[in-house]
Enzyme design. Sequence first.
Site, PDB file in Angstrom:
ATOM      1  N   ARG A   1      45.648 -22.417 -25.467  1.00 20.53           N
ATOM      2  CA  ARG A   1      46.415 -22.881 -24.157  1.00 20.53           C
ATOM      3  C   ARG A   1      48.150 -24.019 -24.012  1.00 20.53           C
ATOM      4  NH1 ARG A   1      44.119 -19.560 -23.581  1.00 20.53           N
ATOM      5  NH2 ARG A   1      42.588 -18.825 -22.197  1.00 20.53           N
TER       6      ARG A   1
ATOM      7  N   GLU B   1      44.547 -28.328 -16.535  1.00 23.80           N
ATOM      8  CA  GLU B   1      45.089 -26.920 -17.046  1.00 23.80           C
ATOM      9  C   GLU B   1      45.982 -26.547 -16.170  1.00 23.80           C
ATOM     10  OE1 GLU B   1      44.464 -22.264 -18.867  1.00 23.80           O
ATOM     11  OE2 GLU B   1      42.810 -23.371 -18.614  1.00 23.80           O
TER      12      GLU B   1
ATOM     13  N   SER C   1      42.691 -21.005 -13.142  1.00 22.68           N
ATOM     14  CA  SER C   1      41.572 -21.554 -13.812  1.00 22.68           C
ATOM     15  C   SER C   1      42.524 -23.536 -14.144  1.00 22.68           C
ATOM     16  CB  SER C   1      41.432 -21.634 -14.967  1.00 22.68           C
ATOM     17  OG  SER C   1      40.821 -22.466 -16.291  1.00 22.68           O
TER      18      SER C   1
END
EC number: 1.3.1.98
Length: 304
Positions: free
Chosen positions: A178, A297, A227
Amino acid sequence: MTTRDLAGDLRRAVPGLRGALVGAAPLAPFTWFKTGGSAEALFTPADQDDLATVLAAVPREIPVTVIGLGSNLIVRDGGVPGLVVRLGKGFSEIHVDGTHIRAGAAAPDVKVARAAADAEIDGFAFLRGIPGSIGGALPTNAGAHGGDMAAILVEAHGVDRSGGPRTYSRDDMGFSYRHCAVSPDVIFTHVLLQGRHGDAEAIQAEMNKVTAAREASQPIREKTGGSTFANPPGHSAWKLIDQAGCRGLTRGDAQVSPMHTNFLINRGAATSADIEGLGEEVRRRVRETSGIELRWEIRRIGIA
């Protein structure tokens, strides 16, 4: 925010500007949460040359922020100072050549997955499960269902803060979970991706599987941002949140989704402060119960 006329100043500085430039532009309509303040100036460039010309004219002390489809974004209620760049139709092309796909940064992930499936190119089905655009998927090395951007990227093209062109190979991107190592000052404009020849029925079955899994487990029909927190090493964020007793937790009209605890939702009248504050409360409770620090995130921009 400042009372300067940034949009007017830029129009005067770039008389040949071809894209749309609007001052005091509301950003809530461009986010999936449907919350947040305005951009001091919002620029939708016509193409990469238009973008480069404007960036070269923006004084260094003025911040530049890029947004995509707004699927993984909180715009804070006080708005975003400086220039906000939103890539539009001029950056949404998708072209297939053998097992390669060239895609603009504004191309939705799902449309790239569909183009790959139609061309019988395997390796792209995971994009069906990622809301957002290709440009947004690059900085976060977005992934799902066993795939990520690092697995399919050949090279990425962009424009730096001074308007200069930049090209990055997969190795140059510095991908990790990520994350990518490219400066956040770079605005990605288009990519070259590569998959492999596949069986049409098998690819479609995988696409259907991704779609079904997403619809069964995620609140996709809600005002949400996808998310919320990255999975800590060796852990699932949703499990940590659930174990901390946060399922269904609310702040104002913001709520931790009862369906999937790593999603925050706007039940209708939430502010960005409600959503971000709820997220911080979740982080606090997880830290207290497990000793683990959750990392956002969802991208958060602007003035609280």
